[in-house]
Design a protein around this motif. Structure first.
Motif, PDB file in Angstrom:
ATOM      1  N   HIS A  89       0.801  -1.225   0.000  1.00 39.27           N
ATOM      2  CA  HIS A  89       0.000   0.000   0.000  1.00 39.27           C
ATOM      3  C   HIS A  89       0.836   1.278   0.000  1.00 39.27           C
ATOM      4  O   HIS A  89       0.627   2.163  -0.856  1.00 39.27           O
ATOM      5  N   TYR A 139      -0.159   9.890   2.592  1.00 38.24           N
ATOM      6  CA  TYR A 139      -0.653   9.284   3.829  1.00 38.24           C
ATOM      7  C   TYR A 139      -2.055   9.737   4.202  1.00 38.24           C
ATOM      8  O   TYR A 139      -2.557   9.403   5.272  1.00 38.24           O
ATOM      9  N   GLY A 194      -6.321  10.229   3.164  1.00 36.39           N
ATOM     10  CA  GLY A 194      -7.364   9.276   2.820  1.00 36.39           C
ATOM     11  C   GLY A 194      -7.992   9.490   1.465  1.00 36.39           C
ATOM     12  O   GLY A 194      -8.827   8.681   1.029  1.00 36.39           O
ATOM     13  N   ARG A 216      -5.045  -0.978   0.448  1.00 32.61           N
ATOM     14  CA  ARG A 216      -5.288  -0.263   1.706  1.00 32.61           C
ATOM     15  C   ARG A 216      -5.995  -1.162   2.713  1.00 32.61           C
ATOM     16  O   ARG A 216      -5.649  -1.152   3.906  1.00 32.61           O
ATOM     17  N   HIS A 263      -3.543  -3.394   4.132  1.00 33.85           N
ATOM     18  CA  HIS A 263      -2.607  -2.625   4.959  1.00 33.85           C
ATOM     19  C   HIS A 263      -3.236  -2.262   6.301  1.00 33.85           C
ATOM     20  O   HIS A 263      -2.599  -2.377   7.351  1.00 33.85           O
ATOM     21  N   ASP A 264      -4.486  -1.814   6.269  1.00 32.94           N
ATOM     22  CA  ASP A 264      -5.171  -1.446   7.506  1.00 32.94           C
ATOM     23  C   ASP A 264      -5.302  -2.654   8.432  1.00 32.94           C
ATOM     24  O   ASP A 264      -5.141  -2.533   9.658  1.00 32.94           O
ATOM     25  N   GLN A 290      -1.936  -3.247   9.991  1.00 34.37           N
ATOM     26  CA  GLN A 290      -1.632  -2.277  11.030  1.00 34.37           C
ATOM     27  C   GLN A 290      -2.417  -2.553  12.303  1.00 34.37           C
ATOM     28  O   GLN A 290      -1.890  -2.418  13.417  1.00 34.37           O
ATOM     29  N   ALA A 291      -3.678  -2.938  12.142  1.00 35.84           N
ATOM     30  CA  ALA A 291      -4.477  -3.272  13.327  1.00 35.84           C
ATOM     31  C   ALA A 291      -3.882  -4.468  14.061  1.00 35.84           C
ATOM     32  O   ALA A 291      -3.839  -4.510  15.293  1.00 35.84           O
TER      33      ALA A 291
END
Length: 935
Positions: free
Chosen positions: A706, A743, A745, A761, A764-765, A768-769
């Motif tokens: 991403h 970076y 949205g 994305r 990627h999200d 990250q979570a």
């Protein structure tokens, strides 16, 4: 008990910074007098748990004399359950009962003080621990002589209260609700007092000594010789004079607008606050931060500072700059300042090694329930009118950060957010300082999760924090401010909405944020960007053409494997073509000693003109290519005519571009080859024909897809432009717009890319979570309400968290890596240091049946290298350790051989090859370590 109380008093009076003292005294009704009294009393009673049968039974000769005095107890072997009563926890329960009996404290109210006693060996007890001991009362007072034991315990506690003077205040303290940060600081001070008082070098066993003899504590304090904290004064407000006196500025150098604005904002800030400085590379942010540190320390009472950086290389570079600044600070007294280089290789740093040592080298601190709780078998504690010293007692992984001044890897700061043994000491270490966090954009979500929690505690302590970045996303700026201030929602909306660049943000608890957008210095670099296919042959041809009239190019690869492949191909091509173009390799997989030499060589050839002259080097006049990994992004002030770089996240690409035409070389860059007089960056490492572009697999493994696609998308208007003006990225003007867009949205890039970007994305999200959830498992809780005790504060933690591979893996999203010391077996069978070290150290034969002499052992220690990814896989890692341990040299494991004890040694053959865990390893001075899976 008396020794600990005396040390605590000395610590409070002569060592604790004003910033810490003010926080403690503000929580108590009697202010400063109460604060000192509480610290001394807690230190006096901290070992009351030793007056129990569970502890006293350990030495039978002494236990028998106690039995004769009426204190019954079983033999040690008859108490298998005594592990339920470590003397800290036992002391917590005894003190709880005494406070209730003598002073009428409510049981819940006792916890905020008694838990400090329970956790004085580094791990705070839990409710489960308390219940288990409560169910075994015979461990505290033996059956049949409960009253005798109770009388002794009561007598000791009464005496401590009377002697210290706490008896007159304990009633008033029952109503106090201590903030959790104050409880942490008190816990740390008790541990420090205990460690000093338990050290036989400072307090020799003297059964006939008077418990109130001031000479005993005075002699010990003199032997310890702890440097007093920094007493900063508000510097001269005249900026030109301030910067000229603190920093080595070129003659006539002007103070840059960012520096001026930073100093002004530091003067205007409340005592406690966070100052975020966003400015382009080369704007003097470090000097601005140190000037602000001086101002903030003078106003807050901070006793020193810590500068946190991403890597050991950046830490080493900063340590030299920190030392230079410290030597120029006004000297108001003869006492030296303690300085520490905070990373695991500090002993090998020449600047740190040259510091004078002060304070007596002390024996191990032992105060135990059957095991030495303070000794780490792998620890390496070793023992100018600079006024700067490396203090013997303030060394090592648990105590080094207690020095007044430190520079080191950010791990040292992140450890303050990790549930671990002696966590309270890490908090005390930073609570009394100004904290500077450099290159904050370099930390991923996993590290950021820990950083945010540490910032919450720093905000609660009132620690001034200065954050530096050239490429900080607006949302991350807001997250940092929220973490420090403890405020959420719309209150800090302005922080995220600000779009100036350079940009300064000041945020504090209970205060509205203040923002300023100073002008940039006027330094400009226009960088022409273009796509380039990922074809080694095309790269070689292009470089041959671009460098035909000379010039210096850098090729930045995202993996070391690609560095090696690229360098090999370029050398073959240049040799066959007879271009005479040289090739140098730079990455992190060199021996420590070699990497230091590599960095020096890069500076001597590609550094700023004054540094090149200082090092006696010269910039190549013939064509030269440096093929490097990310090591050139931020740790070295080096400058190239042309850049080829793998596609990377946009902030890192901009950092790399900052190495282009970094210094003025002649009027209008006239000293560069004419065809390279305009800075150009060729972006490769991707299939540009795909829609969207497809980055190479190695880059995706390092950065994930991403951020790579977002970087390509925001650069697409430049890369696709049909004119040279359109293909220009203007530094610094385009830095913030590109970073915020990448970076943010909003959709970016051609519409036909959007589905792929949305999919990337989502993945990627989710990643990250998962990172944040993984980090949170061992993250210490945020500061709780006042009066809530620290009971269970580090429950389910990681144990010891030191600056070791396993410790660093806890605060970075990485697997534990394997570090080895490299030696060579010559053709005659002898073991030696590698031959290319300096004349004194290279090719020296090493004894295998005895420990090498210290100077030779240190030479071996400089030959450490971390093995790459395959050796982080559990099966490969275990096999490698087994094979390396089979080949170890027992004589090198003696504790006196502190450079080598506990280290793993990799023996290369005469051709610098080795086989390990199914992999072929080769090493060369030119290319460093290479690993291939054996056929």
């Amino acid at each position: 008990m008396a020794d600990s109380a005396a040390v605590a008093g000395r610590l409070w009076d002569e060592w604790v910074p004003g910033q810490v003292r003010r926080m403690v005294l503000a929580a108590l009704p009697g202010g400063a007098e109460d604060a000192r009294l509480l610290v001394v009393w807690l230190a006096a009673v901290h070992d009351i748990g030793k007056a129990t049968p569970a502890f006293a039974c350990q030495v039978e000769k002494l236990a028998e004399s106690m039995r004769r005095a009426g204190l019954e107890m079983r033999l040690q072997k008859q108490m298998p359950d005594r592990k339920l009563a470590p003397h800290g926890l036992a002391g917590q329960l005894l003190l709880r009962d005494w406070l209730r009996e003598r002073y009428g404290w409510a049981k819940p109210d006792t916890l905020q003080l008694t838990t400090i006693i329970g956790g004085h060996h580094g791990v705070l007890p839990t409710h489960t621990d308390i219940k288990a001991l409560t169910d075994h009362p015979g461990l505290l007072r033996s059956r049949g002589s409960e009253e005798e034991w109770h009388a002794v315990q009561r007598e000791l506690l009464d005496a401590a209260a009377a002697t210290t003077g706490a008896a007159a205040r304990l009633g008033a303290w029952s109503a106090v609700k201590l903030p959790q940060p104050v409880q942490v600081l008190l816990s740390a001070l008790v541990i420090m007092a205990d460690w000093v008082a338990s050290n036989r070098d400072f307090f020799p066993h003297a059964p006939d000594a008077s418990l109130t003899d001031p000479a005993r504590a005075g002699d010990a304090w003199a032997a310890l010789s702890l440097p007093t904290p920094w007493d900063a004064e508000d510097p001269d407000p005249e900026l030109a004079g301030l910067f000229a006196s603190r920093f080595s500025l070129p003659a006539g150098a002007a103070i840059r607008p960012v520096q001026k604005a930073t100093v002004e904002m530091a003067h205007e800030m409340a005592t406690a606050g966070m100052l975020i400085v966003e400015a382009p590379m080369g704007e003097g942010k470090t000097e601005a931060a140190l000037a602000a540190t001086e101002i903030l320390a003078a106003r807050s009472g901070a006793g020193g500072c810590f500068v946190a950086l991403p890597t050991m290389a950046t830490s080493n570079a900063m340590f030299s700059r920190l030392m230079a600044w410290l030597r120029r600070l006004p000297a108001h007294r003869d006492d030296p300042e303690s300085v520490y280089l905070a990373h695991s290789k500090s002993a090998l740093n020449a600047d740190y090694a040259r510091l004078p040592r002060t304070g007596r080298r002390a024996a191990a601190d032992i105060d135990r329930d059957g095991a030495d709780n303070n000794r780490n078998p792998r620890a390496r504690e070793r023992a100018a009118p600079s006024g700067l010293v490396a203090h013997h007692w303030l060394r090592g992984r648990k105590r080094g950060m207690l020095s007044s001044f430190a520079a080191g890897t950010v791990d040292q700061l992140l450890f303050a957010g990790l549930k671990s043994r002696h966590l309270v000491l890490r908090h005390l270490a930073v609570a009394g300082k100004v904290v500077v966090i450099d290159e904050v954009h370099a930390y991923d979500v996993y590290m950021g999760t820990y950083l945010d929690r540490v910032l919450a505690w720093l905000g609660a302590y009132g620690v001034p924090v200065v954050v530096l970045s050239a490429t900080l996303p607006a949302q991350r700026r807001r997250e940092l401010a929220e973490a420090y201030t403890g405020r959420r929602g719309g209150e800090l909306a302005r922080v995220a909405e600000a779009d100036g660049y350079p940009l300064l943000t000041a945020a504090g608890r209970g205060q509205e944020p203040v923002l300023a957008a100073p002008a940039a210095s006027g330094r400009r670099t226009d960088v022409r960007v273009e796509r380039m296919n990922d074809d080694p042959a095309a790269l070689a041809e292009r470089l041959s053409d671009e460098l035909r009239d000379g010039g210096c190019a850098v090729v930045v690869r995202n993996t070391v494997r690609r560095v090696h492949e690229t360098a090999s191909h370029l050398r073959r091509h240049f040799d066959e073509a007879g271009d005479g173009i040289g090739v140098t390799v730079a990455h992190a997989r060199f021996l420590d000693a070699d990497r230091v030499e590599n960095d020096t060589d890069l500076l001597a050839r590609f550094g700023p003109p004054d540094k090149v002259a200082e090092l006696g080097g010269h910039r190549p006049t013939e064509g030269h290519v440096v093929v490097a990994s990310q090591v050139v992004e931020q740790s070295l002030d080096i400058d190239f005519d042309l850049m080829v770089t793998d596609l990377a996240p946009v902030d890192l690409l901009l950092q790399r571009m900052g190495r282009l035409h970094r210094h003025l070389r002649g009027e209008g860059q006239s000293q560069r080859p004419e065809r390279l007089s305009i800075a150009r960056c060729l972006i490769t490492g991707a299939d540009w024909a795909a829609s969207p572009p497809e980055p190479v697999r190695g880059s995706q493994a390092v950065y994930r897809l991403h951020p790579l696609l977002r970087a390509a998308a925001v650069l697409e208007p430049h890369l696709a432009a049909d004119s040279e003006a359109g293909r220009t990225v203007r530094l610094p003007d385009d830095i913030s717009p590109l970073v915020q867009s990448a970076y943010g949205g909003e959709p970016v890039g051609p519409p036909e890319w959007h589905d792929a970007l949305d999919e990337a994305r989502a993945r990627h999200d989710a990643h990250q979570a998962k990172q944040a959830e993984k980090a949170d498992a061992f993250r210490v809780a945020a500061p709780g309400r006042a009066g809530r005790s620290l009971l269970g504060w580090v429950d389910a933690g990681v144990g010891d968290a030191d600056d070791t591979p396993s410790g660093r893996a806890q605060v970075r999203d990485s697997e534990e890596s394997l570090e080895v010391l490299v030696v060579q077996q010559r053709a005659d069978g002898a073991i030696s240091t590698v031959p290319w070290l300096s004349e004194r150290y290279g090719g020296r034969e090493l004894p295998t049946d005895a420990a090498p002499e210290p100077w030779l052992a240190r030479a071996v220690a400089t030959c450490a290298v971390r093995l790459p990814f395959p050796f982080t896989l559990p099966d490969v890692l275990d096999q490698a350790i087994t094979e390396l341990e089979d080949n170890h040299f027992p004589a090198w494991q003696a504790k006196e051989c502190h450079w080598l004890a506990g280290e793993l040694v990799l023996v290369l053959d005469a051709d610098c090859r080795a086989r390990l865990a199914g992999h072929e390893i080769t090493y060369s001075r030119a290319d460093g370590l290479e690993v291939h899976h054996a056929e």
